[in-house]
Design a protein around this motif. Structure first.
Motif, short mmCIF file in Angstrom:
data_model
loop_
_atom_site.label_atom_id
_atom_site.label_comp_id
_atom_site.label_asym_id
_atom_site.label_seq_id
_atom_site.Cartn_x
_atom_site.Cartn_y
_atom_site.Cartn_z
N SER A 43 -6.72 2.77 9.50
CA SER A 43 -6.02 1.56 9.07
C SER A 43 -5.67 1.66 7.59
O SER A 43 -6.44 2.19 6.80
N ARG A 45 -5.74 -0.71 5.73
CA ARG A 45 -6.65 -1.63 5.03
C ARG A 45 -7.75 -0.83 4.32
O ARG A 45 -8.32 -1.26 3.32
N ALA A 50 -4.83 3.70 2.04
CA ALA A 50 -3.80 3.07 1.21
C ALA A 50 -3.42 4.00 0.06
O ALA A 50 -2.24 4.18 -0.26
N THR A 74 -1.21 5.03 12.81
CA THR A 74 -2.15 3.93 12.60
C THR A 74 -2.72 3.47 13.93
O THR A 74 -2.04 3.53 14.95
N ASP A 76 -4.22 0.39 13.77
CA ASP A 76 -4.47 -1.02 13.42
C ASP A 76 -3.18 -1.84 13.50
O ASP A 76 -2.28 -1.69 12.67
N GLU A 78 -2.54 -4.66 12.58
CA GLU A 78 -2.31 -5.44 11.35
C GLU A 78 -1.47 -4.69 10.32
O GLU A 78 -0.80 -5.32 9.51
N ASP A 79 -1.51 -3.37 10.35
CA ASP A 79 -0.73 -2.59 9.37
C ASP A 79 0.75 -2.98 9.45
O ASP A 79 1.40 -3.20 8.43
N ARG A 84 2.09 -3.57 5.79
CA ARG A 84 1.47 -2.50 5.00
C ARG A 84 2.17 -1.17 5.27
O ARG A 84 2.04 -0.23 4.50
#
Ligand SMILES: O=C(O)CCC(=O)C(=O)O
Ligand SMILES: [Fe+2]
Length: 354
Positions: A43, A45, A50, A74, A76, A78-79, A84
């Motif tokens: 991720s 996150r 990052a 990824t 995730d 949420e990325d 992101r």
């Protein structure tokens, strides 16, 4: 665990996966032909991931899709949801590996709660050149840059060129046969929900084809293939073709003639194909319209009029755009008795228009 990890020299496994802002079933093997940087992210996150993405951005100019491209993987959702990650063309793409199948295939996920973010650098044939932990991004970039600079200028694709298979008069007869009938826009086979179906997409392929129905003309070609081509194929590839799929004359016209990189045997309905043959019928009369094998570099191949280029149906290949005139070619596929059984068994997967 370590023993099964993917190492330099290994062939990167092929897969299909959903691409962010792209195909829901992106074929990773079609990326061959440029250097590739993969980042197994887990991720974004995660702070080291990052930071790794910032390294990619800092070297953004490297990823032009001609020499190199980048893929982040990824797991995730949420990325994407939080912005992101984003596709940036050319060169920067992401796979949404929410079921983690790609991460498992590459041993990035080594068990529950054991994700190993890392980089892989691949060559244009999708072989691994280097593997680096996530926090060694600059080393991965240096490996990629070094490989691009060191790439051999003239690699040779494993293809066979056989001149003088069809005499010039027979080539002209075939072109005449085409002109008398006029071609119809041809599609290509794709796997959709487990079925092999014919689809049309002019960005991928533009060409007009005529199927040769005339038995005498077909037999004239078959006789030449048997005497002049089969022995060459046996010698070069230790393969005895006994069957032919397609008696097809193709025409690629300037501005409307190309076939983007593809393999000829990737669907169930085409899995029996063993060797593809391009017999050029008018090699001196057009510009562009050459064969390229991206896994083996930028070099192009053009059989002389009446001559053939023969290559494994598993090779990634493309017919480059015709920029002047019209290119005519006779395009059979060769297979054998064992492959005929494969074809028979797979008939049930042919969709209605397959
Ligand atoms: O145009 C060529 O020579 C190759 C055509 C081709 O790749 C195909 O029909 O699958
Ligand atoms: Fe092809």
């Amino acid at each position: 665990m370590t023993a099964t990890r993917i190492l330099p020299g290994d062939h990167a496994p092929w897969f299909h996966a959903q691409a962010l802002s792209g195909s829901p079933r992106y074929a990773f093997d079609s990326v061959a032909g440029r250097h590739v940087l993969l980042l197994f992210m887990g991720s974004a996150r995660f702070a080291p991931t990052a930071a790794a993405l910032s390294v990619v951005v800092a070297h953004r100019a490297l990823f032009d899709d001609a020499k190199a491209c980048f893929f982040g993987i990824t797991v995730d959702p949420e990325d994407a949801e939080m912005g992101r990650i984003a596709q940036r063309l050319p060169g920067l793409r992401f796979f949404l590996d929410y079921d983690r199948s790609v991460s498992r295939l590459y041993h990035a996920e080594e068990g529950p709660e054991r994700y190993r973010p890392h980089w892989l650098v691949l060559d244009p044939a999708l072989r691994v050149l280097g593997a680096f932990p996530v926090d060694r991004g600059e080393e991965a970039i240096a490996c990629l840059r070094g490989a691009i600079e060191a790439a051999p200028p003239e690699p040779h694709a494993p293809v066979l060129v056989v001149p003088d298979v069809l005499e010039p008069e027979l080539c002209q007869r075939l072109v005449g046969y085409y002109r008398d009938r006029g071609g119809v826009e041809s599609g290509f086979m794709r796997e959709v929900d487990g079925q092999t179906v014919l689809v049309h997409d002019a960005t991928h392929k533009q060409r007009r084809d005529v199927e040769v129905d005339d038995a005498e003309l077909r037999n004239s070609v078959l006789a030449r293939l048997a005497r002049r081509l089969t022995p060459a194929v046996q010698r070069a590839f230790a393969f005895e073709p006994t069957r032919i799929e397609r008696h097809l004359i193709a025409c690629y016209s300037a501005g409307a003639g190309h076939f983007r990189p593809h393999r000829d045997n990737t669907t169930k309905g085409t899995a029996h194909r063993r060797f593809a043959v391009t017999l050029n019928l008018n090699a001196g009369e057009y510009d562009g319209g050459d064969l390229r094998f991206p896994e083996f570099g930028p070099r192009t191949y053009r059989a002389p009029t009446g001559g053939a280029v023969v290559f494994s149906c598993s090779l990634l290949h493309e017919a480059t755009p015709v920029t002047r005139g019209e290119r005519f070619a006779y395009l059979p596929f060769l297979y054998d008795e064992a492959a005929a059984e494969v074809r028979e068994a797979n008939l049930k997967y042919l969709g209605e228009n397959g």
